[in-house]
Design an enzyme around this catalytic site. Sequence first.
Site, PDB file in Angstrom:
ATOM      1  N   GLN A 695      -8.168   3.147   8.915  1.00  0.00           N
ATOM      2  CA  GLN A 695      -7.703   2.953   7.432  1.00  0.00           C
ATOM      3  C   GLN A 695      -7.364   1.280   7.243  1.00  0.00           C
ATOM      4  O   GLN A 695      -6.127   0.931   7.928  1.00  0.00           O
ATOM      5  CB  GLN A 695      -6.703   3.676   6.872  1.00  0.00           C
ATOM      6  CG  GLN A 695      -6.357   3.552   5.495  1.00  0.00           C
ATOM      7  CD  GLN A 695      -5.422   4.708   4.967  1.00  0.00           C
ATOM      8  OE1 GLN A 695      -5.555   5.985   5.245  1.00  0.00           O
ATOM      9  NE2 GLN A 695      -4.312   4.320   4.333  1.00  0.00           N
ATOM     10  N   GLY A 696      -8.056   0.588   6.661  1.00  0.00           N
ATOM     11  CA  GLY A 696      -7.295  -0.771   6.406  1.00  0.00           C
ATOM     12  C   GLY A 696      -7.090  -1.074   4.980  1.00  0.00           C
ATOM     13  O   GLY A 696      -6.700  -0.152   4.025  1.00  0.00           O
ATOM     14  N   VAL A 697      -6.555  -2.334   4.690  1.00  0.00           N
ATOM     15  CA  VAL A 697      -6.170  -2.498   3.238  1.00  0.00           C
ATOM     16  C   VAL A 697      -7.052  -2.210   2.270  1.00  0.00           C
ATOM     17  O   VAL A 697      -6.693  -1.794   1.331  1.00  0.00           O
ATOM     18  CB  VAL A 697      -5.616  -3.986   3.365  1.00  0.00           C
ATOM     19  CG1 VAL A 697      -5.263  -4.362   1.870  1.00  0.00           C
ATOM     20  CG2 VAL A 697      -4.643  -4.344   4.259  1.00  0.00           C
ATOM     21  N   ASN A 700     -11.212   2.588   4.150  1.00  0.00           N
ATOM     22  CA  ASN A 700     -11.005   3.577   5.547  1.00  0.00           C
ATOM     23  C   ASN A 700     -12.454   3.722   6.102  1.00  0.00           C
ATOM     24  O   ASN A 700     -13.381   3.555   5.187  1.00  0.00           O
ATOM     25  CB  ASN A 700     -10.310   4.758   5.291  1.00  0.00           C
ATOM     26  CG  ASN A 700     -10.850   5.592   4.018  1.00  0.00           C
ATOM     27  OD1 ASN A 700     -11.916   5.400   3.398  1.00  0.00           O
ATOM     28  ND2 ASN A 700      -9.949   6.757   3.683  1.00  0.00           N
ATOM     29  N   VAL A 701     -12.470   3.910   7.286  1.00  0.00           N
ATOM     30  CA  VAL A 701     -13.783   3.754   8.032  1.00  0.00           C
ATOM     31  C   VAL A 701     -13.930   4.927   8.742  1.00  0.00           C
ATOM     32  O   VAL A 701     -13.226   5.650   9.452  1.00  0.00           O
ATOM     33  CB  VAL A 701     -13.812   2.563   9.163  1.00  0.00           C
ATOM     34  CG1 VAL A 701     -15.060   2.553  10.008  1.00  0.00           C
ATOM     35  CG2 VAL A 701     -13.645   1.430   8.269  1.00  0.00           C
ATOM     36  N   LYS A 717     -17.947   2.253   5.967  1.00  0.00           N
ATOM     37  CA  LYS A 717     -16.711   1.720   5.582  1.00  0.00           C
ATOM     38  C   LYS A 717     -16.654   2.208   3.921  1.00  0.00           C
ATOM     39  O   LYS A 717     -17.523   1.891   2.985  1.00  0.00           O
ATOM     40  CB  LYS A 717     -16.586   0.139   5.553  1.00  0.00           C
ATOM     41  CG  LYS A 717     -15.495  -0.327   5.073  1.00  0.00           C
ATOM     42  CD  LYS A 717     -15.327  -1.796   5.425  1.00  0.00           C
ATOM     43  CE  LYS A 717     -14.205  -2.638   5.157  1.00  0.00           C
ATOM     44  NZ  LYS A 717     -14.117  -3.904   5.649  1.00  0.00           N
ATOM     45  N   ASP A 815      -9.243 -14.027   8.141  1.00  0.00           N
ATOM     46  CA  ASP A 815      -8.450 -12.942   8.647  1.00  0.00           C
ATOM     47  C   ASP A 815      -8.903 -12.784  10.078  1.00  0.00           C
ATOM     48  O   ASP A 815      -8.923 -11.614  10.291  1.00  0.00           O
ATOM     49  CB  ASP A 815      -8.566 -11.674   7.676  1.00  0.00           C
ATOM     50  CG  ASP A 815      -7.517 -10.597   7.895  1.00  0.00           C
ATOM     51  OD1 ASP A 815      -6.635 -11.246   8.674  1.00  0.00           O
ATOM     52  OD2 ASP A 815      -7.591  -9.456   7.482  1.00  0.00           O
TER      53      ASP A 815
END
Length: 1007
Positions: A695-697, A700-701, A717, A815
């Site tokens: 899970q990212g900002v 989630n994947v 994603k 990033d």
Amino acid sequence: MAAAETQSLREQPEMEDANSEKSINEENGEVSEDQSQNKHSRHKKKKHKHRSKHKKHKHSSEEDKDKKHKHKHKHKKHKRKEIIDASDKEGMSPAKRTKLDDLALLEDLEKQRALIKAELDNELMEGKVQSGMGLILQGYESGSEEEGEIHEKARNGNRSSTRSSSTKGKLELVDNKITTKKRSKSRSKERTRHRSDKKKSKGGIEIVKEKTTRSKSKERKKSKSPSKRSKSQDQARKSKSPTLRRRSQEKIGKARSPTDDKVKIEDKSKSKDRKKSPIINESRSRDRGKKSRSPVDLRGKSKDRRSRSKERKSKRSETDKEKKPIKSPSKDASSGKENRSPSRRPGRSPKRRSLSPKPRDKSRRSRSPLLNDRRSKQSKSPSRTLSPGRRAKSRSLERKRREPERRRLSSPRTRPRDDILSRRERSKDASPINRWSPTRRRSRSPIRRRSRSPLRRSRSPRRRSRSPRRRDRGRRSRSRLRRRSRSRGGRRRRSRSKVKEDKFKGSLSEGMKVEQESSSDDNLEDFDVEEEDEEALIEQRRIQRQAIVQKYKYLAEDSNMSVPSEPSSPQSSTRTRSPSPDDILERVAADVKEYERENVDTFEASVKAKHNLMTVEQNNGSSQKKLLAPDMFTESDDMFAAYFDSARLRAAGIGKDFKENPNLRDNWTDAEGYYRVNIGEVLDKRYNVYGYTGQGVFSNVVRARDNARANQEVAVKIIRNNELMQKTGLKELEFLKKLNDADPDDKFHCLRLFRHFYHKQHLCLVFEPLSMNLREVLKKYGKDVGLHIKAVRSYSQQLFLALKLLKRCNILHADIKPDNILVNESKTILKLCDFGSASHVADNDITPYLVSRFYRAPEIIIGKSYDYGIDMWSVGCTLYELYTGKILFPGKTNNHMLKLAMDLKGKMPNKMIRKGVFKDQHFDQNLNFMYIEVDKVTEREKVTVMSTINPTKDLLADLIGCQRLPEDQRKKVHQLKDLLDQILMLDPAKRISINQALQHAFIQEKI
């Protein structure tokens, strides 16, 4: 006629004495400089006074008394004498001459010897007592007056008074010199002996004192009357060789009045007089130098020169037949000590004149201010506007007297500056002289040609003395051209070897005798050396060019051979002078593929090998240390946990079967907008979810298999369901499409997007499958140790390729960090992913929290405008982390990040700080860094002002750590350190560019 003869006989001893005294004064160089030129008439009277005054010290023979009586009538008789003068000189009987010689010779020489000694011992510095030599020179100068009349008028316009006194003096001198040919010969020998003695004793003084003495002599000459100076100089130059003089006189005789016939007689004795007084030459040449040295005068005289050059040409052709080296008139303007050789005979070609090159140069310099003054006066003078007849007369005389001077100057040691100037000036006038030596000029290299420019006129003394041959190269090109073709062969070889042996071989500075060597030989020697120099230079450059071409041909072939898997253009090579970016990229891509082939199963082995390089104690110590420091990437708060069945996810209810909890069917989204992932569900009727990646900002994947494509594995994603995140997701989609379109062959290591769809109001992006990110790789394989240098090199190549593609598409990733870099199963290929923070380079909003903090570039922190350099900074931090397993700048705040960066690179440049919007948060008004830290005791913030920050962090020591590296790896680590130094420049303008990074040795050279 008889009266004239007897008078001239009586006047002779006095004139000789006057000449000798003046020459001594001039030789000692003591003349005062500040008396103005218009006082010349007063000084003429004084001069006669001196002559009578000093007769006490001399022989008081019957002739002298008689002469004194006759002296009064000189003025009345001078006109008559002009006419009968020519017959006078023929009518002189040898018996009379012998008689006169015998009478006065012994007494004369005795007294002069005594006087010279007295002068040497007592009055060397003062110059107050005028000696016999001085008196001789004085008479000699007054005798020269009539011919210089035109110049005299040019200076002051007082022609009538001048003419009377000048003619009087001239008559004295003419008759005088007819009768005393023999005596002057013997006397000159005697004086030559004296002067060589004197020179030995005087050598030291002359070099030290020459500036003073020369300026003094200048002044006295000046005060004695400029007219006399110029005239005597003019005449004295005429007489080097009787043959030459006679011929040139025949040529020019038509344009001259009967009075000019006197010149022939004067010339004979003056050629001997010149031997007596070398400094006369100095004064003469100096005066001449005045004419040719000033550019203003050059322009003023260009008309004169043009007409002169025709006559010169005819004369030159004549003298060429005699094989006498003759240079253009301007060449005779030698200065100072160049003319000092005392024992010169007219017939010889003296090879050298100066005591040493350096004093000569000094004299040039010391004279210059006065010369400028005189020059300016001269250039304004009316002599330029004289009637053509008169100008022609003075010109022809001048030319005649210059021929011997030319010969005198042909020595390799003398190259006056005026020579350069007048040559340039003549070339402007397109005078026939230029046509004499076309080949000479053409053969000159650009460098030498440049040395003629006015700026180079005042070459440094060092240079002038260093290359005497070069200095007078052009001077003898005229007569040389014919002679060279005849006597080129053996003589050239001989002279070349001579020059190579000793370039100063012929200089009088060694106190050697003048060798009798033909001046044509001299000239040849000089020219051939120059020619050889130029040819050698050209040949050398040609060889260098060929070598360079060969080198790059070879390198291009080499690079083509070493990259068999990739087609590359024939001239392509990253090591060529300017390889195209495409060639660089081809080579790097080929390297990456090669690495992939070779290291399919060796990643773990290489990491283990690196572990084995570490010492056991260091391993233990570092692991104990690490336990104390909290790990920000521990599994509990790692949003990129590898497996979906982690305790945290189970607690959140993710992964439970739908059947177990049917209420979840309508509840697809959690409170924060994340999609609730269910293993086994099918997305978009084709993607069967079998795993949860993280899970990212923004999302989630999940991992899934594409039923439509033979169960091909994909990563899906699922973007968070809120307006901001949807917008961000669409932006990422746009950038990914752009990048993929720009890289159809998948060479640039940006993640491939297959397609996108919406599922339950969530935007879903389908990517190629990749197993792990580099954060996980580091945790699993290289915790606190890092990866093998081979892997780091390959990863760095791939990251730079990704940056290259980003730049081509005008995209900032913003990033980059190990978490956003994915690797394949074999850990050989990486892909840059997560373009959720990406932006167009033009839309770079200034925000201090762009990019994850540890990888945030300093320009972002201080609020300066940024560009592709922020991604380069992030890559540098990532590479350090990959090799060491440690975060490079683990700052707790932006302020702390700046402090850590400056600990590595020193204080940030003030120029950069001033551009920062947020500079006041970190720097005071004087741009001193304000380090904000939390006091450990009070736990309050305290500010430390740091005016200077010295770099304290040693990057190389951190990279090598406690490894015992083999030599090849140590070399690569040093290269990595150098690359990181260039990537981590605080000022983005100085940071290495992507192309430069791709050409860096760390990237290019294999291990």
